[in-house]
Scaffold this active site. Structure first.
Site, PDB file in Angstrom:
ATOM      1  N   CYS A 207      38.873  -2.035   4.358  1.00 48.00           N
ATOM      2  CA  CYS A 207      39.640  -0.807   4.157  1.00 48.00           C
ATOM      3  C   CYS A 207      39.052   0.263   5.078  1.00 48.00           C
ATOM      4  O   CYS A 207      38.340  -0.070   6.021  1.00 48.00           O
ATOM      5  CB  CYS A 207      39.654  -0.390   2.685  1.00 48.00           C
ATOM      6  SG  CYS A 207      38.077   0.179   2.011  1.00 48.00           S
TER       7      CYS A 207
ATOM      8  N   ASN B  45      35.226   1.588   2.864  1.00 49.02           N
ATOM      9  CA  ASN B  45      34.474   0.549   2.153  1.00 49.02           C
ATOM     10  C   ASN B  45      33.793   1.098   0.899  1.00 49.02           C
ATOM     11  O   ASN B  45      32.702   0.685   0.530  1.00 49.02           O
ATOM     12  CB  ASN B  45      33.471  -0.126   3.084  1.00 49.02           C
ATOM     13  CG  ASN B  45      32.890  -1.425   2.542  1.00 49.02           C
ATOM     14  OD1 ASN B  45      31.743  -1.734   2.831  1.00 49.02           O
ATOM     15  ND2 ASN B  45      33.640  -2.194   1.783  1.00 49.02           N
TER      16      ASN B  45
ATOM     17  N   CYS C 277      36.188   2.028  -1.941  1.00 52.88           N
ATOM     18  CA  CYS C 277      37.165   1.862  -3.028  1.00 52.88           C
ATOM     19  C   CYS C 277      37.872   0.514  -2.967  1.00 52.88           C
ATOM     20  O   CYS C 277      37.570  -0.390  -3.735  1.00 52.88           O
ATOM     21  CB  CYS C 277      38.207   2.987  -3.020  1.00 52.88           C
ATOM     22  SG  CYS C 277      37.599   4.576  -3.614  1.00 52.88           S
ATOM     23  N   ARG C 278      38.814   0.382  -2.059  1.00 51.64           N
ATOM     24  CA  ARG C 278      39.687  -0.796  -2.060  1.00 51.64           C
ATOM     25  C   ARG C 278      38.978  -2.089  -1.691  1.00 51.64           C
ATOM     26  O   ARG C 278      39.079  -3.083  -2.417  1.00 51.64           O
ATOM     27  CB  ARG C 278      40.870  -0.572  -1.112  1.00 51.64           C
ATOM     28  CG  ARG C 278      41.763   0.566  -1.555  1.00 51.64           C
ATOM     29  CD  ARG C 278      42.818   0.888  -0.529  1.00 51.64           C
ATOM     30  NE  ARG C 278      42.223   1.486   0.670  1.00 51.64           N
ATOM     31  CZ  ARG C 278      42.885   1.746   1.785  1.00 51.64           C
ATOM     32  NH1 ARG C 278      44.161   1.435   1.878  1.00 51.64           N
ATOM     33  NH2 ARG C 278      42.298   2.312   2.807  1.00 51.64           N
ATOM     34  N   SER C 279      38.282  -2.124  -0.561  1.00 49.08           N
ATOM     35  CA  SER C 279      37.687  -3.391  -0.135  1.00 49.08           C
ATOM     36  C   SER C 279      36.529  -3.844  -1.025  1.00 49.08           C
ATOM     37  O   SER C 279      36.450  -5.036  -1.333  1.00 49.08           O
ATOM     38  CB  SER C 279      37.292  -3.364   1.344  1.00 49.08           C
ATOM     39  OG  SER C 279      36.399  -2.326   1.639  1.00 49.08           O
TER      40      SER C 279
ATOM     41  N   ASP D 150      45.174   3.896  -1.327  1.00 46.52           N
ATOM     42  CA  ASP D 150      43.771   4.288  -1.446  1.00 46.52           C
ATOM     43  C   ASP D 150      43.572   5.175  -2.674  1.00 46.52           C
ATOM     44  O   ASP D 150      44.010   6.328  -2.700  1.00 46.52           O
ATOM     45  CB  ASP D 150      43.341   5.031  -0.183  1.00 46.52           C
ATOM     46  CG  ASP D 150      41.845   5.228  -0.108  1.00 46.52           C
ATOM     47  OD1 ASP D 150      41.162   5.135  -1.151  1.00 46.52           O
ATOM     48  OD2 ASP D 150      41.344   5.485   1.005  1.00 46.52           O
TER      49      ASP D 150
END
Length: 147
Positions: free
Chosen positions: A9, A12, A14-16, A122
């Site tokens: 993301c 690095n 939140c999402r990934s 995000d």
């Protein structure tokens, strides 16, 4: 042979890392390894965002050991599959592709077409941490079926 998968993301945090934590638990019975990275270097060495960690913890995912790192061209040689959280991340990843490298890079949401989503929003900006987890879980289920 272990399949190595990288989630990417922007920052690095939140999402990934959420995808990494979810995939590690859901894919525990598979011969897979997971990691995550960000296309930016803004948060190198930082743990996942606190609100994201709390939302993940409520579902039994522990993201606390993870630390942000920046995506690097060497990741193309380290991983068998690279999954981007959105089209911008995908473009940034492709810009770093070494000549001749053929490592697949795909959108993570391609593994959950039933959601109708073409990216993982995000939650750092949307504040929709639980919805992000719902989508990441759906994509991870699809990924594990496809591998």
């Amino acid at each position: 042979m272990t399949t190595r998968i990288l989630f990417v993301c922007l920052g690095n945090i939140c999402r990934s890392p959420t995808a990494e934590g979810v995939a590690r638990r859901m894919g525990a019975d598979h011969d897979l390894t997971f990691d995550s990275a960000g296309t930016s270097g803004w948060h190198i060495g930082e743990p996942p965002y606190g609100d994201m960690q709390r939302a993940a913890r409520r579902r039994g995912y522990d993201l606390s050991p993870l630390r942000a790192r920046q995506f690097d061209a060497a990741d193309f040689d380290t991983f068998d599959l690279i999954l981007a959280m959105d089209a911008e991340n995908l473009r940034d990843i492709e810009r770093k592709r070494p000549p001749g490298n053929t490592t697949p890079v795909r959108l993570f949401t391609a593994y959950a077409p039933e959601t109708g989503m073409d990216h993982v929003p995000d939650p750092y900006y949307t504040r929709a941490f639980d919805e992000t987890l719902d989508l990441v879980e759906a994509c991870t289920k699809g990924l594990l079926k496809a591998i």
